[in-house]
Motif scaffolding. Structure first.
Motif, PDB file in Angstrom:
ATOM      1  N   HIS A 140       0.877  -1.489  -0.018  1.00  0.00           N
ATOM      2  CA  HIS A 140      -0.104   0.013  -0.030  1.00  0.00           C
ATOM      3  C   HIS A 140       0.710   1.376  -0.009  1.00  0.00           C
ATOM      4  O   HIS A 140       0.722   2.134  -0.886  1.00  0.00           O
ATOM      5  CB  HIS A 140      -0.781  -0.082   1.273  1.00  0.00           C
ATOM      6  CG  HIS A 140      -1.826   0.967   1.375  1.00  0.00           C
ATOM      7  ND1 HIS A 140      -2.532   1.338   2.543  1.00  0.00           N
ATOM      8  CD2 HIS A 140      -2.048   2.116   0.656  1.00  0.00           C
ATOM      9  CE1 HIS A 140      -3.236   2.526   2.327  1.00  0.00           C
ATOM     10  NE2 HIS A 140      -3.138   2.712   1.037  1.00  0.00           N
ATOM     11  N   GLU A 141       1.704   1.397   0.966  1.00  0.00           N
ATOM     12  CA  GLU A 141       2.276   2.738   1.177  1.00  0.00           C
ATOM     13  C   GLU A 141       3.263   3.180  -0.026  1.00  0.00           C
ATOM     14  O   GLU A 141       3.748   4.278  -0.046  1.00  0.00           O
ATOM     15  CB  GLU A 141       3.233   2.727   2.483  1.00  0.00           C
ATOM     16  CG  GLU A 141       4.600   1.759   2.537  1.00  0.00           C
ATOM     17  CD  GLU A 141       4.128   0.478   2.762  1.00  0.00           C
ATOM     18  OE1 GLU A 141       2.946   0.225   2.947  1.00  0.00           O
ATOM     19  OE2 GLU A 141       5.082  -0.341   2.955  1.00  0.00           O
ATOM     20  N   LYS A 142       3.703   2.128  -0.815  1.00  0.00           N
ATOM     21  CA  LYS A 142       4.448   2.414  -2.069  1.00  0.00           C
ATOM     22  C   LYS A 142       3.586   3.006  -3.065  1.00  0.00           C
ATOM     23  O   LYS A 142       4.362   3.538  -4.195  1.00  0.00           O
ATOM     24  CB  LYS A 142       5.156   1.135  -2.360  1.00  0.00           C
ATOM     25  CG  LYS A 142       6.273   0.748  -1.506  1.00  0.00           C
ATOM     26  CD  LYS A 142       6.931  -0.384  -1.685  1.00  0.00           C
ATOM     27  CE  LYS A 142       8.060  -0.885  -0.710  1.00  0.00           C
ATOM     28  NZ  LYS A 142       8.462  -2.312  -0.979  1.00  0.00           N
TER      29      LYS A 142
END
Ligand code: ADP
Ligand code: MG
Length: 197
Positions: A151-153
């Motif tokens: 997700h964070e990428k």
């Protein structure tokens, strides 16, 4: 005519590449629907093995494999089909490797140079969708997360796609929050316009 579909995983690009292929075939065009990483070469298999953690490879090694896969894909599938007058639709191409790869190797210039000799698509459809919704859709699809689907990428990867959309011609950014039917219609209109011209 060479058409590429690009975007974050879960943005709906594979769905629409299939729909466009069906639509154009229905209109009487000869169509080659293909994808990267390829399913036709051992290099494509190596890439999938790495993405699914069956084999660990350095980030630069992986980027070189993507380029090798693309060279093979062009030589054996894409170029011959274009020469035959077929419409070639690829589900992912070089903008995806540059966008995803820029996170892995942090050297966009190197990635761009690896790809600079490859034919550019006549049209690219770039699917824009909030990473959160992408993840929800991927979970709905029921497949295991691959390396790139964290997700964070995804936000950073999207930023890289947007930069590419500014740098290159003929990239149509598609609002991927719309329904499958609405997007299909929008893409069909753009493709028809290019095919008629
Ligand atoms: P990608 O190839 O970009 O990873 P897919 O085409 O595989 O995305 O779609 C991911 C999931 O989202 C699938 O379950 C698909 O049915 C669904 N999907 C695709 N397009 C839409 C859309 N416009 N609205 C809602 N769900 C969609
Ligand atoms: Mg896909």
């Amino acid at each position: 005519m060479f058409i590429a579909f690009e975007g974050l995983d879960g943005s709906g690009s594979s769905t629409q590449s299939r729909l466009l292929a069906e639509k154009l075939e229905g209109q009487g065009h000869a169509v080659l629907l293909t994808k990267e990483p390829t399913s036709s070469t051992p290099i494509g298999k190596m890439i999938r093995d790495i993405l699914q953690h069956r084999w660990e490879c350095s980030p630069k090694g992986l980027q070189l494999l993507f380029s090798a896969d693309r060279a093979e894909h062009l030589a054996t599938d894409i170029e011959p089909a274009l020469k035959n007058g077929q419409v070639v639709i690829t589900d992912r191409y070089l903008f995806s490797t540059i966008a995803y790869g820029s996170l892995a190797v942090q050297d966009t210039d190197w990635l761009a140079s690896l790809n600079e000799k490859f034919r550019l698509p006549d049209i690219t459809f770039l699917f824009k969708l909030d990473p959160k919704i992408c993840i929800e859709r991927i979970q709905g699809r029921g497949s295991d997360f691959e390396l790139f689907e964290e997700h964070e990428k995804l936000g950073k990867i999207w930023e890289a796609y947007e930069k590419l959309a500014d740098q290159f011609e003929n990239i149509h950014v598609i609002d991927a929050t719309k329904s499958i039917e609405q997007i299909g219609e929008e893409i069909g209109i753009i493709a028809d316009k290019h095919l008629d011209s």
